[in-house]
Design an enzyme around this catalytic site. Structure first.
Site, PDB file in Angstrom:
ATOM      1  N   ASN A 135      31.246   3.495  31.931  1.00 43.41           N
ATOM      2  CA  ASN A 135      31.266   3.787  33.369  1.00 43.41           C
ATOM      3  C   ASN A 135      30.675   2.580  34.093  1.00 43.41           C
ATOM      4  O   ASN A 135      29.466   2.360  34.046  1.00 43.41           O
ATOM      5  CB  ASN A 135      30.436   5.052  33.625  1.00 43.41           C
ATOM      6  CG  ASN A 135      30.225   5.339  35.096  1.00 43.41           C
ATOM      7  OD1 ASN A 135      30.892   4.751  35.951  1.00 43.41           O
ATOM      8  ND2 ASN A 135      29.304   6.237  35.394  1.00 43.41           N
TER       9      ASN A 135
ATOM     10  N   LYS B 153      30.472   2.115  37.195  1.00 43.67           N
ATOM     11  CA  LYS B 153      29.878   2.497  38.495  1.00 43.67           C
ATOM     12  C   LYS B 153      30.358   1.517  39.580  1.00 43.67           C
ATOM     13  O   LYS B 153      31.483   1.076  39.540  1.00 43.67           O
ATOM     14  CB  LYS B 153      28.360   2.550  38.380  1.00 43.67           C
ATOM     15  CG  LYS B 153      27.896   3.378  37.170  1.00 43.67           C
ATOM     16  CD  LYS B 153      26.439   3.671  37.211  1.00 43.67           C
ATOM     17  CE  LYS B 153      26.054   4.401  35.927  1.00 43.67           C
ATOM     18  NZ  LYS B 153      24.704   4.908  35.948  1.00 43.67           N
TER      19      LYS B 153
ATOM     20  N   HIS C  46      29.361  13.489  37.814  1.00 43.51           N
ATOM     21  CA  HIS C  46      28.293  12.577  37.381  1.00 43.51           C
ATOM     22  C   HIS C  46      27.042  12.878  38.204  1.00 43.51           C
ATOM     23  O   HIS C  46      27.135  13.202  39.390  1.00 43.51           O
ATOM     24  CB  HIS C  46      28.738  11.126  37.577  1.00 43.51           C
ATOM     25  CG  HIS C  46      27.801  10.156  36.926  1.00 43.51           C
ATOM     26  ND1 HIS C  46      26.611   9.793  37.491  1.00 43.51           N
ATOM     27  CD2 HIS C  46      27.872   9.509  35.735  1.00 43.51           C
ATOM     28  CE1 HIS C  46      25.983   8.944  36.680  1.00 43.51           C
ATOM     29  NE2 HIS C  46      26.735   8.750  35.611  1.00 43.51           N
TER      30      HIS C  46
ATOM     31  N   GLU D  95      24.985  11.065  39.588  1.00 44.33           N
ATOM     32  CA  GLU D  95      24.855  10.260  40.810  1.00 44.33           C
ATOM     33  C   GLU D  95      25.710  10.832  41.935  1.00 44.33           C
ATOM     34  O   GLU D  95      25.348  10.744  43.110  1.00 44.33           O
ATOM     35  CB  GLU D  95      25.195   8.785  40.502  1.00 44.33           C
ATOM     36  CG  GLU D  95      24.077   8.150  39.676  1.00 44.33           C
ATOM     37  CD  GLU D  95      24.481   6.979  38.804  1.00 44.33           C
ATOM     38  OE1 GLU D  95      25.591   6.440  38.967  1.00 44.33           O
ATOM     39  OE2 GLU D  95      23.666   6.599  37.934  1.00 44.33           O
TER      40      GLU D  95
ATOM     41  N   GLU E 124      24.364  14.242  30.025  1.00 42.34           N
ATOM     42  CA  GLU E 124      23.615  13.077  30.480  1.00 42.34           C
ATOM     43  C   GLU E 124      22.328  13.538  31.162  1.00 42.34           C
ATOM     44  O   GLU E 124      22.350  13.898  32.354  1.00 42.34           O
ATOM     45  CB  GLU E 124      24.449  12.281  31.482  1.00 42.34           C
ATOM     46  CG  GLU E 124      25.743  11.760  30.924  1.00 42.34           C
ATOM     47  CD  GLU E 124      26.203  10.518  31.669  1.00 42.34           C
ATOM     48  OE1 GLU E 124      26.330   9.473  31.033  1.00 42.34           O
ATOM     49  OE2 GLU E 124      26.391  10.596  32.894  1.00 42.34           O
TER      50      GLU E 124
ATOM     51  N   GLY F 127      20.046   5.018  33.093  1.00 41.09           N
ATOM     52  CA  GLY F 127      19.618   3.731  33.650  1.00 41.09           C
ATOM     53  C   GLY F 127      18.124   3.475  33.573  1.00 41.09           C
ATOM     54  O   GLY F 127      17.625   2.544  34.203  1.00 41.09           O
TER      55      GLY F 127
ATOM     56  N   SER G 197      21.209   5.628  28.788  1.00 40.36           N
ATOM     57  CA  SER G 197      20.526   4.495  28.149  1.00 40.36           C
ATOM     58  C   SER G 197      20.953   4.259  26.702  1.00 40.36           C
ATOM     59  O   SER G 197      20.122   3.898  25.858  1.00 40.36           O
ATOM     60  CB  SER G 197      19.002   4.671  28.243  1.00 40.36           C
ATOM     61  OG  SER G 197      18.595   4.634  29.599  1.00 40.36           O
TER      62      SER G 197
HETATM   63  C1  PEP Z   1      25.780   6.816  33.148  1.00 40.82           C
HETATM   64  O1  PEP Z   1      25.485   6.650  34.308  1.00 40.82           O
HETATM   65  O2  PEP Z   1      26.782   7.513  32.866  1.00 40.82           O
HETATM   66  C2  PEP Z   1      24.953   6.210  32.122  1.00 40.82           C
HETATM   67  C3  PEP Z   1      24.925   6.777  30.961  1.00 40.82           C
HETATM   68  O3  PEP Z   1      24.229   5.104  32.487  1.00 40.82           O
HETATM   69  P1  PEP Z   1      23.278   4.213  31.536  1.00 40.82           P
HETATM   70  O4  PEP Z   1      24.007   4.015  30.223  1.00 40.82           O
HETATM   71  O5  PEP Z   1      23.101   2.928  32.278  1.00 40.82           O
HETATM   72  O6  PEP Z   1      22.020   4.975  31.344  1.00 40.82           O
END
Ligand code: PEP
Length: 252
Positions: free
Chosen positions: A11, A13, A98, A100, A168, A174, A213
């Site tokens: 992703n 973003k 998601h 976000e 997630e 992040g 992460s």
């Molecule tokens: C995400 O936003 O879907 C995600 C997993 O981000 P990150 O790998 O940067 O934690």
């Protein structure tokens, strides 16, 4: 247990311009060198470069996805994009719900469900995201929260090929923090039980991704957990070397 082919989805973003598409050439040549057949690989770039991305690496087997869609097929929705438009641009899938989007745009699970249904109508795979906040985990409510989100976010009808669930934890996205393998196992097992209870054999075969992460250094451990059938990757999907390092976690 169903024999489930893993999916590693990146992703991007709100990162990436046409110039970033060079990454796809590196990714495609890395996949040609030996990791291609072990799992499905997907990139979800910003919508402005989705069509260019989908045309950049023909024959590579890389799948493409959008990062969100509107629940309607067309109409007066300034700034939005429909699932059919994503499909027209070359997408195979779309991420919905998601954290976000849930946090920044107040998206509810009820809305996420209508977006997943829109994805299906357009022939796209819906990657439906769920996950608890740090406060919810501290309160011991992680399983309850995730199960509730699943109940409300998933369409009433789905198949293992048109839907993927991504767990997630919000606090892991992040941040460099990850749950323990035991915590991941607990949630993924609860998700699997929920899916089987509601969708039977299809529920047993739906891919459940872990996201938050994931990096080459922790991918082998996280992806080895029961009922983890791949990963949704943010930051580490922006560099081909890192993303290939995660994909390689699936080498037999
Ligand atoms: C995400 O936003 O879907 C995600 C997993 O981000 P990150 O790998 O940067 O934690």
């Amino acid at each position: 247990m169903a024999n489930i082919r893993a999916l590693v989805a990146g992703n991007w973003k709100m990162n990436g311009f046409n110039a970033s598409l060079e990454m796809l050439d590196e990714l495609a040549s890395g996949l040609r060198e030996g990791t291609a057949s072990t799992c499905d690989v997907m990139i979800c770039p910003p919508t402005t470069i989705l069509a260019a991305a989908a045309n950049q690496v023909p024959g590579s087997g890389i799948l493409f996805g959008g990062q969100d869609c509107h629940e309607a097929e067309a109409g007066a929705h300034t700034g939005d994009i429909s699932a059919a438009m994503l499909a027209d641009a070359g997408a195979n899938a779309v991420i919905v719900g998601h954290s976000e989007r849930r946090a920044d745009h107040g998206e509810t699970s009820e809305l996420v469900k209508t977006k997943a249904e829109a994805a299906h109508r357009a022939g796209l795979m819906a990657i439906v995201c769920v996950g608890e906040t740090e406060a919810e985990r501290r309160a011991g409510d992680a399983v309850k929260v995730v199960s509730g989100q699943l109940d409300e976010s998933l369409p009433d009808k789905l198949t293992a090929s048109d839907t993927v669930v991504a767990y997630e934890p919000v606090w892991a996205i992040g941040t460099g923090l990850t749950p323990t393998a035991e915590d991941v196992a607990e949630i993924h097992t609860a998700i699997r039980e929920n899916l089987i209870a509601r969708f039977g054999d299809d529920g047993a075969a739906v891919r459940i991704l872990y996201g938050g992460s994931v990096k080459p250094a922790n991918a082998v451990e996280l992806m080895g957990v029961a009922n983890v059938n791949g990963t949704l990757v943010g930051g580490a999907s922006l560099k081909a070397e890192d993303f290939l390092g995660i994909i390689t976690a699936y080498r037999p």
